[in-house]
Design an enzyme around this catalytic site. Structure first.
Site, PDB file in Angstrom:
ATOM      1  N   VAL A  57      43.537 -60.584-110.952  1.00 59.26           N
ATOM      2  CA  VAL A  57      43.699 -59.442-110.070  1.00 59.26           C
ATOM      3  C   VAL A  57      44.555 -59.817-108.853  1.00 59.26           C
ATOM      4  O   VAL A  57      44.525 -60.956-108.391  1.00 59.26           O
ATOM      5  CB  VAL A  57      42.306 -58.906-109.632  1.00 59.26           C
ATOM      6  CG1 VAL A  57      41.580 -59.896-108.752  1.00 59.26           C
ATOM      7  CG2 VAL A  57      42.396 -57.561-108.946  1.00 59.26           C
ATOM      8  N   CYS A  58      45.338 -58.840-108.377  1.00 58.28           N
ATOM      9  CA  CYS A  58      46.059 -58.972-107.101  1.00 58.28           C
ATOM     10  C   CYS A  58      45.869 -57.657-106.358  1.00 58.28           C
ATOM     11  O   CYS A  58      44.817 -57.032-106.501  1.00 58.28           O
ATOM     12  CB  CYS A  58      47.534 -59.329-107.324  1.00 58.28           C
ATOM     13  SG  CYS A  58      48.497 -58.055-108.169  1.00 58.28           S
ATOM     14  N   ARG A  59      46.825 -57.219-105.591  1.00 57.52           N
ATOM     15  CA  ARG A  59      46.652 -55.968-104.839  1.00 57.52           C
ATOM     16  C   ARG A  59      46.758 -54.753-105.751  1.00 57.52           C
ATOM     17  O   ARG A  59      45.896 -53.891-105.756  1.00 57.52           O
ATOM     18  CB  ARG A  59      47.678 -55.875-103.710  1.00 57.52           C
ATOM     19  CG  ARG A  59      47.508 -54.607-102.876  1.00 57.52           C
ATOM     20  CD  ARG A  59      48.444 -54.619-101.652  1.00 57.52           C
ATOM     21  NE  ARG A  59      48.260 -53.410-100.867  1.00 57.52           N
ATOM     22  CZ  ARG A  59      49.051 -52.367-100.945  1.00 57.52           C
ATOM     23  NH1 ARG A  59      50.086 -52.368-101.764  1.00 57.52           N
ATOM     24  NH2 ARG A  59      48.819 -51.303-100.200  1.00 57.52           N
ATOM     25  N   GLY A  61      48.567 -55.132-109.161  1.00 56.11           N
ATOM     26  CA  GLY A  61      48.729 -55.542-110.558  1.00 56.11           C
ATOM     27  C   GLY A  61      50.013 -56.249-110.922  1.00 56.11           C
ATOM     28  O   GLY A  61      50.140 -56.754-112.028  1.00 56.11           O
ATOM     29  N   MET A  85      43.125 -54.807-106.738  1.00 58.60           N
ATOM     30  CA  MET A  85      42.011 -54.611-105.811  1.00 58.60           C
ATOM     31  C   MET A  85      41.969 -53.195-105.251  1.00 58.60           C
ATOM     32  O   MET A  85      40.907 -52.726-104.844  1.00 58.60           O
ATOM     33  CB  MET A  85      42.060 -55.648-104.681  1.00 58.60           C
ATOM     34  CG  MET A  85      41.608 -57.022-105.099  1.00 58.60           C
ATOM     35  SD  MET A  85      39.922 -57.096-105.790  1.00 58.60           S
ATOM     36  CE  MET A  85      38.932 -56.623-104.361  1.00 58.60           C
TER      37      MET A  85
END
Length: 106
Positions: A57-59, A61, A85
């Site tokens: 996961v990141c901010r 995708g 996220m």
């Protein structure tokens, strides 16, 4: 390479949530059970990536898709979390903050 992706609600049971956002993003708010290895230091900290299935996961995708592709090329079981996220928080999943102030995804 087509990167496999799952929604927040489809994160596989037993998968480790691997958060690849930068330190300031992590401090502002992250999933309580996530493992943090920033993309900018990923290769240097590869030994900190847990064994077993991973949900990356990141901010939103994009970065996590790149890391997922790398991990899969290395033979690892990994999927990208669609929406990152932002989707995690929108789905009402738990978020904790390490920094000052209320938890927020930046």
């Amino acid at each position: 390479m087509n990167v496999p992706a799952v929604s927040v609600s489809e994160v596989p049971a037993g998968a480790t949530l691997l958060d690849v956002r930068e330190d300031d993003e992590w401090a502002a708010g992250h999933a309580p059970e996530a493992v943090h290895v920033p993309m900018s230091a990923f290769l240097e900290r590869l030994d900190q990536v847990p064994d077993g299935p991973l949900a990356v996961v990141c901010r939103v995708g994009g970065r996590s898709a790149q890391v997922t592709a790398y991990l899969r090329n290395q033979g690892r079981e990994a999927v990208n979390v669609t929406g990152g996220m932002l989707a995690w928080e929108a789905a009402g999943r738990p978020v904790v903050a390490d920094g000052p102030g209320p938890a927020q995804v930046v």
